[in-house]
Write an enzyme that holds these catalytic residues in place. Structure first.
Site, short mmCIF file in Angstrom:
data_model
loop_
_atom_site.label_atom_id
_atom_site.label_comp_id
_atom_site.label_asym_id
_atom_site.label_seq_id
_atom_site.Cartn_x
_atom_site.Cartn_y
_atom_site.Cartn_z
CG ASN A 112 -1.73 1.23 1.38
OD1 ASN A 112 -1.79 2.05 0.46
ND2 ASN A 112 -2.38 1.39 2.52
CE LYS A 168 -0.15 3.07 4.77
NZ LYS A 168 -0.03 3.11 6.22
CG HIS A 193 -5.74 1.84 5.16
ND1 HIS A 193 -5.28 2.76 6.08
CD2 HIS A 193 -4.78 0.92 5.01
CE1 HIS A 193 -4.05 2.40 6.44
NE2 HIS A 193 -3.73 1.29 5.82
CD GLU A 218 -2.82 5.32 6.82
OE1 GLU A 218 -2.82 5.42 5.58
OE2 GLU A 218 -1.92 4.75 7.45
CD GLU A 258 -3.38 -2.49 7.21
OE1 GLU A 258 -2.33 -2.76 6.63
OE2 GLU A 258 -3.92 -1.38 7.13
N GLY A 263 2.67 2.06 10.78
CA GLY A 263 3.62 3.15 10.66
C GLY A 263 4.33 3.50 11.96
CB SER A 288 5.33 -2.18 11.74
OG SER A 288 4.92 -0.85 12.04
#
Ligand code: 13P
Length: 249
Positions: free
Chosen positions: A9, A11, A94, A96, A166, A172, A212
């Site tokens: 991904n 991003k 996702h 985010e 996730e 991250g 991660s």
């Protein structure tokens, strides 16, 4: 037999030139991959990536899709638009998007249905926040996310879905869920699929871990029986790291 799936991904990273450079570096490094390999690029890189990926074993993915076929939805992209660009996979829900753009289980469900109807495969993301984990709500949260995201999707539709677990606190941050924790939570998600669709579908759906994941921890994570792949953020931006994840899994 199901095949593991490793997806990058990207991003909001990589302009067109960087897209070509990264794909060109990656292609030879993953050409013998035993798993499915996907890169989910920004909308503006889709056409460039499609050309750069031609003849490779890497599949093209996007990072979001709207639920409506067309209309007054400024800033959004429809499933048909992605399909026209030969996109194969799209990430939906996702964390985010949930965190910064108001994505809900209901919008995730609607986006997933639209993507499937257009012939796309979906990487459907679920995962708990740190606070939810620390207050013992992980199982409740991922169960609800999975149930509501799959609402009204039939068995044929389910076959087009890969679930990505996730944990938000592992994205991250350099913090990975322990392999055991990731495995246990994925088992909970699989149980939800079993309840909805039965044993065979639960067994055959692929559930990735994301957060991660990198060359240093991929082996341990992928050794777990419930983990069928990875959704890779940071490490997917470096060809060597992403290839190591693909090849060492
Ligand atoms: P990182 O691998 O950078 O933690 O990101 C994971 C992720 O969000 C992939 O979708």
């Amino acid at each position: 037999m199901k095949r593991d799936i490793i997806a990058g991904n990207w991003k909001m990273n990589n302009n067109k030139e960087q897209t070509v450079a990264l794909i060109n570096e990656l292609r030879p490094l993953v050409k013998d991959a035993k798993c499915e390999v996907v890169v989910c690029v920004p909308f503006t890189s889709i056409e460039t990536a499609r050309k750069a990926l031609r003849g490779s074993n890497i599949q093209l993915g996007a990072q979001n899709v709207h639920w409506a076929p067309k209309g007054a939805f400024t800033g959004e992209i429809s499933a048909d638009m992605l399909a026209e660009q030969k996109v194969k996979y799209v990430i939906v829900g996702h964390s985010e998007r949930r965190q910064y753009f108001g994505e809900t289980n209901q919008s995730v469900n609607a986006r997933t249905k639209a993507a499937i109807a257009a012939g796309l495969k979906v990487i459907l993301c679920v995962g708990e926040t740190l606070e939810e984990r620390e207050t013992g709500k992980t199982a409740t949260v991922v169960t609800k996310q999975t149930l509501e995201a799959l609402e009204g999707i039939d068995k044929l539709g389910l076959k087009k879905i890969v679930i990505a677990y996730e944990p938000v606190w592992a994205i991250g941050t350099g913090k990975t869920a322990t392999a055991q924790d990731a495995n246990d939570t994925i088992a909970i998600i699989r149980k939800v699929v079993r309840k909805l669709y039965g044993k065979n579908y639960a067994r055959s759906i692929r559930i990735q871990y994301g957060g991660s994941m990198n060359p240093g921890n991929v082996k341990e994570l992928m050794a777990m029986p419930e983990i069928d792949g990875g959704l890779i953020g940071g490490a997917s931006l470096k060809a060597k790291d992403f290839a190591a994840v693909v090849n060492d899994r």
